[in-house]
Design a protein around this motif. Structure first.
Motif, PDB file in Angstrom:
ATOM      1  N   LYS A 111       0.806  -1.217   0.000  1.00 27.02           N
ATOM      2  CA  LYS A 111       0.000   0.000   0.000  1.00 27.02           C
ATOM      3  C   LYS A 111       0.840   1.268   0.000  1.00 27.02           C
ATOM      4  CE  LYS A 111      -0.771   0.353   4.952  1.00 27.02           C
ATOM      5  NZ  LYS A 111      -1.723   0.326   6.012  1.00 27.02           N
ATOM      6  N   SER A 112       2.074   1.192   0.504  1.00 22.77           N
ATOM      7  CA  SER A 112       2.931   2.379   0.537  1.00 22.77           C
ATOM      8  C   SER A 112       3.374   2.811  -0.865  1.00 22.77           C
ATOM      9  CB  SER A 112       4.159   2.127   1.410  1.00 22.77           C
ATOM     10  OG  SER A 112       4.947   1.098   0.858  1.00 22.77           O
ATOM     11  N   GLU A 113       3.262   1.931  -1.842  1.00 25.99           N
ATOM     12  CA  GLU A 113       3.645   2.244  -3.219  1.00 25.99           C
ATOM     13  C   GLU A 113       2.532   2.946  -3.984  1.00 25.99           C
ATOM     14  OE1 GLU A 113       5.060  -1.375  -4.998  1.00 25.99           O
ATOM     15  OE2 GLU A 113       6.192  -1.868  -3.196  1.00 25.99           O
TER      16      GLU A 113
END
Length: 152
Positions: A111-113
């Motif tokens: 999700k951080s991408e």
């Protein structure tokens, strides 16, 4: 070269005596209990749909599976399903809830991408293969069944 192979075999045999024996019976029992509990929850959900929404036994299956997937995804997001998986092993991985856990875990991991490059591209890495092989297997079984119906 022969000495090296003998040394490796000696090392493996020596290490074997120090390794703990896996608790196969306990692991099987935990998997059986947790897997059975997940199935029992599925039956309760199915009965709920039959009783309160007047589904038949056949038509209650799809919303039951969808509900189990939703619950597993929520538990994965809260970090609870991973603890269940560590305890139960295959008992939590084999039911459809394990499939939901694998999809949700991949999405959370990336999700951080970002939404597109992280979540969307990694969401079906594992699930994509399962879906493809499921469709191919269903096609093959369908063709075999059709062949037998035509022959008989």
């Amino acid at each position: 070269m022969n000495k090296q192979i003998n040394d490796k075999n000696e090392y493996k045999n020596n290490v074997k005596s120090y390794q703990p024996k896996p608790p196969y019976l306990a692991n099987c029992l935990k998997a059986f209990i947790v897997g059975g509990f997940i199935c029992a929850i599925g039956q309760v959900i199915s009965n709920f749909y039959i009783y309160f929404f007047n589904f038949t036994e056949q038509t209650a299956g799809n919303p039951t599976v969808a509900t189990l997937i939703l619950f597993a995804a929520l538990l994965t997001g809260m970090g609870v399903y991973d603890k269940i998986g560590q305890f139960a092993g295959a008992g939590s991985a084999v039911p459809v809830t394990g499939f939901a856990n694998s999809i949700t875990s991949a999405a959370l991991e990336h999700k951080s991408e970002g939404v597109v490059l992280g979540i969307a591209t990694n969401l079906f890495k594992l699930a994509g293969a399962v879906i493809v092989f499921g469709v191919v297997a269903a096609y093959i079984v369908g063709m075999v069944r059709l062949l037998f119906e035509k022959l008989l």
